[in-house]
Design a protein around this motif. Structure first.
Motif, PDB file in Angstrom:
ATOM      1  N   THR A 242     -21.253   2.432 -54.921  1.00  0.00           N
ATOM      2  CA  THR A 242     -21.477   1.021 -54.592  1.00  0.00           C
ATOM      3  C   THR A 242     -21.943   0.921 -53.141  1.00  0.00           C
ATOM      4  OG1 THR A 242     -19.227   0.732 -53.784  1.00  0.00           O
ATOM      5  CG2 THR A 242     -19.607   0.270 -56.124  1.00  0.00           C
ATOM      6  N   PRO A 243     -22.664  -0.177 -52.807  1.00  0.00           N
ATOM      7  CA  PRO A 243     -23.055  -0.359 -51.401  1.00  0.00           C
ATOM      8  C   PRO A 243     -21.827  -0.357 -50.476  1.00  0.00           C
ATOM      9  CG  PRO A 243     -24.334  -1.824 -52.801  1.00  0.00           C
ATOM     10  CD  PRO A 243     -23.314  -1.178 -53.692  1.00  0.00           C
ATOM     11  N   LEU A 244     -20.706  -0.906 -50.951  1.00  0.00           N
ATOM     12  CA  LEU A 244     -19.504  -0.903 -50.116  1.00  0.00           C
ATOM     13  C   LEU A 244     -19.046   0.527 -49.824  1.00  0.00           C
ATOM     14  CD1 LEU A 244     -17.037  -2.154 -48.688  1.00  0.00           C
ATOM     15  CD2 LEU A 244     -15.897  -2.293 -50.916  1.00  0.00           C
ATOM     16  N   ALA A 245     -18.996   1.366 -50.857  1.00  0.00           N
ATOM     17  CA  ALA A 245     -18.551   2.749 -50.646  1.00  0.00           C
ATOM     18  C   ALA A 245     -19.506   3.485 -49.702  1.00  0.00           C
ATOM     19  CB  ALA A 245     -18.453   3.469 -51.990  1.00  0.00           C
ATOM     20  N   ILE A 246     -20.797   3.197 -49.844  1.00  0.00           N
ATOM     21  CA  ILE A 246     -21.779   3.860 -48.970  1.00  0.00           C
ATOM     22  C   ILE A 246     -21.608   3.377 -47.524  1.00  0.00           C
ATOM     23  CG2 ILE A 246     -24.244   4.200 -48.518  1.00  0.00           C
ATOM     24  CD1 ILE A 246     -24.685   3.871 -51.584  1.00  0.00           C
ATOM     25  N   ALA A 247     -21.412   2.059 -47.378  1.00  0.00           N
ATOM     26  CA  ALA A 247     -21.205   1.528 -46.019  1.00  0.00           C
ATOM     27  C   ALA A 247     -19.958   2.158 -45.404  1.00  0.00           C
ATOM     28  CB  ALA A 247     -21.088   0.010 -46.063  1.00  0.00           C
ATOM     29  N   GLN A 248     -18.903   2.266 -46.186  1.00  0.00           N
ATOM     30  CA  GLN A 248     -17.662   2.864 -45.664  1.00  0.00           C
ATOM     31  C   GLN A 248     -17.912   4.295 -45.196  1.00  0.00           C
ATOM     32  OE1 GLN A 248     -15.384   2.052 -49.202  1.00  0.00           O
ATOM     33  NE2 GLN A 248     -14.231   0.389 -48.221  1.00  0.00           N
ATOM     34  N   GLU A 249     -18.713   5.008 -45.971  1.00  0.00           N
ATOM     35  CA  GLU A 249     -18.992   6.388 -45.552  1.00  0.00           C
ATOM     36  C   GLU A 249     -19.848   6.415 -44.281  1.00  0.00           C
ATOM     37  OE1 GLU A 249     -20.424   9.090 -48.625  1.00  0.00           O
ATOM     38  OE2 GLU A 249     -21.062  10.521 -47.081  1.00  0.00           O
ATOM     39  N   MET A 250     -20.812   5.491 -44.182  1.00  0.00           N
ATOM     40  CA  MET A 250     -21.633   5.428 -42.956  1.00  0.00           C
ATOM     41  C   MET A 250     -20.728   5.256 -41.737  1.00  0.00           C
ATOM     42  SD  MET A 250     -24.640   2.838 -44.342  1.00  0.00           S
ATOM     43  CE  MET A 250     -24.857   2.120 -42.715  1.00  0.00           C
ATOM     44  N   PHE A 251     -19.795   4.292 -41.836  1.00  0.00           N
ATOM     45  CA  PHE A 251     -18.928   4.019 -40.675  1.00  0.00           C
ATOM     46  C   PHE A 251     -17.947   5.163 -40.416  1.00  0.00           C
ATOM     47  CE2 PHE A 251     -20.225  -0.423 -41.623  1.00  0.00           C
ATOM     48  CZ  PHE A 251     -20.668  -0.776 -40.353  1.00  0.00           C
ATOM     49  N   SER A 252     -17.632   5.933 -41.463  1.00  0.00           N
ATOM     50  CA  SER A 252     -16.658   7.021 -41.269  1.00  0.00           C
ATOM     51  C   SER A 252     -17.204   8.085 -40.315  1.00  0.00           C
ATOM     52  CB  SER A 252     -16.285   7.640 -42.617  1.00  0.00           C
ATOM     53  OG  SER A 252     -17.344   8.478 -43.063  1.00  0.00           O
ATOM     54  N   HIS A 253     -18.530   8.123 -40.144  1.00  0.00           N
ATOM     55  CA  HIS A 253     -19.111   9.108 -39.229  1.00  0.00           C
ATOM     56  C   HIS A 253     -19.124   8.621 -37.781  1.00  0.00           C
ATOM     57  CE1 HIS A 253     -20.114  11.647 -42.527  1.00  0.00           C
ATOM     58  NE2 HIS A 253     -20.863  10.725 -43.097  1.00  0.00           N
ATOM     59  N   ALA A 254     -18.775   7.354 -37.579  1.00  0.00           N
ATOM     60  CA  ALA A 254     -18.879   6.778 -36.228  1.00  0.00           C
ATOM     61  C   ALA A 254     -17.502   6.512 -35.643  1.00  0.00           C
ATOM     62  CB  ALA A 254     -19.693   5.493 -36.287  1.00  0.00           C
ATOM     63  N   ASP A 255     -17.493   6.290 -34.315  1.00  0.00           N
ATOM     64  CA  ASP A 255     -16.246   6.004 -33.604  1.00  0.00           C
ATOM     65  C   ASP A 255     -16.154   4.538 -33.219  1.00  0.00           C
ATOM     66  OD1 ASP A 255     -15.395   8.940 -33.158  1.00  0.00           O
ATOM     67  OD2 ASP A 255     -17.488   8.865 -32.512  1.00  0.00           O
ATOM     68  N   GLY A 256     -17.212   3.819 -33.482  1.00  0.00           N
ATOM     69  CA  GLY A 256     -17.210   2.406 -33.148  1.00  0.00           C
ATOM     70  C   GLY A 256     -18.525   1.774 -33.555  1.00  0.00           C
ATOM     71  N   ALA A 257     -18.619   0.454 -33.379  1.00  0.00           N
ATOM     72  CA  ALA A 257     -19.849  -0.238 -33.768  1.00  0.00           C
ATOM     73  C   ALA A 257     -19.977  -1.547 -33.007  1.00  0.00           C
ATOM     74  CB  ALA A 257     -19.843  -0.518 -35.268  1.00  0.00           C
ATOM     75  N   THR A 258     -21.240  -1.908 -32.749  1.00  0.00           N
ATOM     76  CA  THR A 258     -21.521  -3.270 -32.296  1.00  0.00           C
ATOM     77  C   THR A 258     -22.254  -3.946 -33.446  1.00  0.00           C
ATOM     78  OG1 THR A 258     -23.624  -2.580 -31.309  1.00  0.00           O
ATOM     79  CG2 THR A 258     -21.704  -2.678 -29.841  1.00  0.00           C
ATOM     80  N   MET A 259     -21.992  -5.228 -33.629  1.00  0.00           N
ATOM     81  CA  MET A 259     -22.588  -5.910 -34.787  1.00  0.00           C
ATOM     82  C   MET A 259     -23.036  -7.309 -34.415  1.00  0.00           C
ATOM     83  SD  MET A 259     -22.711  -6.101 -38.371  1.00  0.00           S
ATOM     84  CE  MET A 259     -23.106  -7.434 -39.526  1.00  0.00           C
ATOM     85  N   SER A 260     -24.257  -7.622 -34.789  1.00  0.00           N
ATOM     86  CA  SER A 260     -24.673  -9.005 -34.805  1.00  0.00           C
ATOM     87  C   SER A 260     -24.474  -9.483 -36.230  1.00  0.00           C
ATOM     88  CB  SER A 260     -26.140  -9.143 -34.412  1.00  0.00           C
ATOM     89  OG  SER A 260     -26.568 -10.457 -34.707  1.00  0.00           O
ATOM     90  N   ALA A 261     -23.426 -10.267 -36.452  1.00  0.00           N
ATOM     91  CA  ALA A 261     -23.109 -10.734 -37.799  1.00  0.00           C
ATOM     92  C   ALA A 261     -24.041 -11.860 -38.244  1.00  0.00           C
ATOM     93  CB  ALA A 261     -21.653 -11.167 -37.866  1.00  0.00           C
ATOM     94  N   LYS A 262     -25.016 -12.187 -37.385  1.00  0.00           N
ATOM     95  CA  LYS A 262     -26.041 -13.157 -37.758  1.00  0.00           C
ATOM     96  C   LYS A 262     -27.023 -12.540 -38.755  1.00  0.00           C
ATOM     97  CE  LYS A 262     -27.511 -15.651 -34.229  1.00  0.00           C
ATOM     98  NZ  LYS A 262     -28.037 -16.005 -32.881  1.00  0.00           N
ATOM     99  N   LYS A 263     -26.907 -11.235 -38.959  1.00  0.00           N
ATOM    100  CA  LYS A 263     -27.762 -10.558 -39.946  1.00  0.00           C
ATOM    101  C   LYS A 263     -26.923 -10.333 -41.223  1.00  0.00           C
ATOM    102  CE  LYS A 263     -29.990  -9.579 -35.940  1.00  0.00           C
ATOM    103  NZ  LYS A 263     -29.498 -10.019 -34.616  1.00  0.00           N
ATOM    104  N   ASP A 264     -26.398  -9.120 -41.386  1.00  0.00           N
ATOM    105  CA  ASP A 264     -25.669  -8.846 -42.627  1.00  0.00           C
ATOM    106  C   ASP A 264     -24.244  -9.413 -42.650  1.00  0.00           C
ATOM    107  OD1 ASP A 264     -27.801  -7.758 -43.914  1.00  0.00           O
ATOM    108  OD2 ASP A 264     -27.234  -5.670 -43.641  1.00  0.00           O
ATOM    109  N   GLY A 265     -23.921 -10.299 -41.724  1.00  0.00           N
ATOM    110  CA  GLY A 265     -22.690 -11.091 -41.843  1.00  0.00           C
ATOM    111  C   GLY A 265     -22.977 -12.365 -42.631  1.00  0.00           C
TER     112      GLY A 265
END
Ligand code: F0G
Length: 467
Positions: A242-265
């Motif tokens: 699922t896209p959720l599982a893939i997103a979770q795996e993407m973030f698992s490789h990182a130590d942090g994130a910045t997000m503009s939630a005006k896009k995919d929020g």
């Protein structure tokens, strides 16, 4: 649960429309006058003078009925509001990060991260810095270093993950600059490089290299859901996830994130800074209080946090992502068929016209992408944005260097325009393409030192935009 009927292939908008907002038609003469009054800068137009507004996909989308309903449940408590906990739970489920700080938009998260993690002389590698990310890195006295793979700079190249970071060069930069790289960023999808996705393999490799050097990896994750869906469509081994599982795996490789939630929020305002490091998070929270507000609202209303908690999950729904990527690809296919050169393959949120290829007679010093964006408005009332030498040409030392690409971005607000809007746009582009030899360049009349594209004034370099 099946997400589509196997008998039918047409990909439709997965929603019906409950509220409508009229758009205003103007004449070419009116648009000519509006352009002159705006100093030939599309940012300075009144939005009412624009028919189809593709300036950005940021904060311009339509919210769902669930989100509007959620806004009524927004808890406006100054501290510890329910809506914050819903927001935090949604972001934590997707990203897995320990500390989640809401901000009013992406650049606030970038500024806070730069404020706590960077010092003068540092280097921040990224596949490609978005303009505000670059400005925040440079404002901290650090160098923003773009390391896209070479294919990422070739508009016609069909590489499936042109957003990838050049991991060989990353390895080199880290080896050559010990102690000078406090963090590495990867922008998903790579907005300035054509809205191109980053593969899971690339994230995994970048993460491994960073961690070998003890350097944290941050995602600029504005369009994480679109990136996740590209991975599902294009990368071996992800078809059934699922896209959720893939997103979770993407973030698992990182130590942090910045997000503009005006896009995919999927909301009109919002963002976050998320990270695992307790000490850095503590400093970030203090800086957040200084400018954004208390850490359980971070410059947002409770109802914004509520809309975002719902929006993050809506962005990961497969019927939505399928329609989203397909509607961009549809435009891309039509433009390619009529010979308009675009960054291939089409990105997730936008089509990028390669203005240097389309207008070879306009020298880069006369900003071909800026000129083309003005002509699209003049002829069709369409507002796009230049991602070229007006945006990126000015160097920190004040000198000029042409941008690697001269692009006109047609960015699509989420769930906002229908296929007939896109068909109209295709007609406008066909009309402009037939007259492309008559398009002339522009020159800067007046410009500020940083982020000049927002407020610069320009003028036609040869008397008129179209001769
Ligand atoms: N990073 C990326 C990749 C972006 O595309 C943006 C914004 C930001 C950071 C900053 O976020 O606007 O919420 O402060 N991009 C918009 C655009 C403005 O039109 O592409 P923000």
């Amino acid at each position: 649960m099946p997400t589509r009927d196997p008998h039918f292939t047409t990909i439709i908008e997965p929603f019906r429309i409950k509220a409508v907002e009229p758009i205003r038609f103007t004449t070419r003469d009116e648009r000519q006058t509006a352009l002159a009054a705006a100093g030939y800068n599309l940012f300075k137009l009144r939005a009412d003078d624009v028919l189809i507004d593709l300036l950005t996909d940021s904060g311009t989308g339509a919210m769902s009925s669930e989100q509007w309903a959620g806004m009524m449940r927004g808890d406006e408590s100054y501290a510890g509001g329910r809506s914050f906990y819903r927001f935090e739970a949604a972001v934590r489920e997707i990203t897995g990060f320990a500390h989640i700080l809401p901000t009013h938009q992406g650049r606030a998260a970038e500024r806070i991260l730069a404020g706590v993690a960077l010092k003068p002389g540092d280097i921040v590698p990224n596949n490609t810095h978005f303009d505000t990310t670059r400005a925040n890195v440079e404002n901290a006295g650090a160098t923003a270093l773009d390391l896209p793979i070479p294919e990422g700079l070739e508009p016609a190249n069909l590489h499936p993950f042109k957003g990838n970071l050049d991991t060989e060069r990353l390895r080199q930069v880290l080896a050559d600059n010990p102690g000078k790289v406090p963090l590495v960023m990867v922008t998903v999808t790579n907005n300035s490089g054509g809205g191109q996705p980053v593969s899971m393999a690339n994230l995994r490799e970048a993460s491994r290299i960073c961690h070998e050097h003890g350097v944290p990896l941050f995602l600029d994750c504005c369009r994480f859901a679109e990136n996740a869906y590209f991975i599902k469509l294009r990368e071996e081994g992800y078809q059934d996830k699922t896209p959720l599982a893939i997103a979770q795996e993407m973030f698992s490789h990182a130590d942090g994130a910045t997000m503009s939630a005006k896009k995919d929020g999927m909301a009109n305002i919002g963002g976050f800074l998320a990270l695992n490091d307790d000490t850095l998070a503590e400093s970030a929270r203090n800086l957040l209080i200084l400018s954004e507000g208390f850490p359980t609202y971070g410059g947002l209303a409770g109802y914004d946090l509520e809309a975002l908690a719902i929006g993050f999950h809506e962005a990961l729904q497969e019927p939505y992502l399928r329609y989203r990527l397909r509607s961009i690809a549809y435009l891309g296919e039509k433009l390619t068929a009529m010979g308009v050169p675009i960054v291939q393959p089409p990105g997730g949120h936008a089509i990028y016209i390669d203005a240097r290829a389309m207008l070879p007679h306009v020298p880069q010093s006369e900003f071909p992408a800026w000129a083309l964006s003005l002509v699209l408005y003049l002829e069709g009332g369409v507002r796009s944005v230049e991602i070229g030498s007006v945006m990126f040409g000015r160097q920190p030392d004040g000198s000029e260097k042409p941008a690697p690409m001269e692009l006109v971005r047609l960015a699509f607000p989420r769930r906002t325009y229908t296929q007939s809007h896109v068909d109209y746009l295709i007609e406008v582009l066909a009309y402009v393409n037939e007259r492309k030899d008559r398009i002339r360049g522009v020159r800067l009349a007046q410009a500020p030192a940083v982020l000049r594209h927002f407020s610069a004034t320009l003028e036609p370099a040869h008397g008129a935009l179209v001769v």
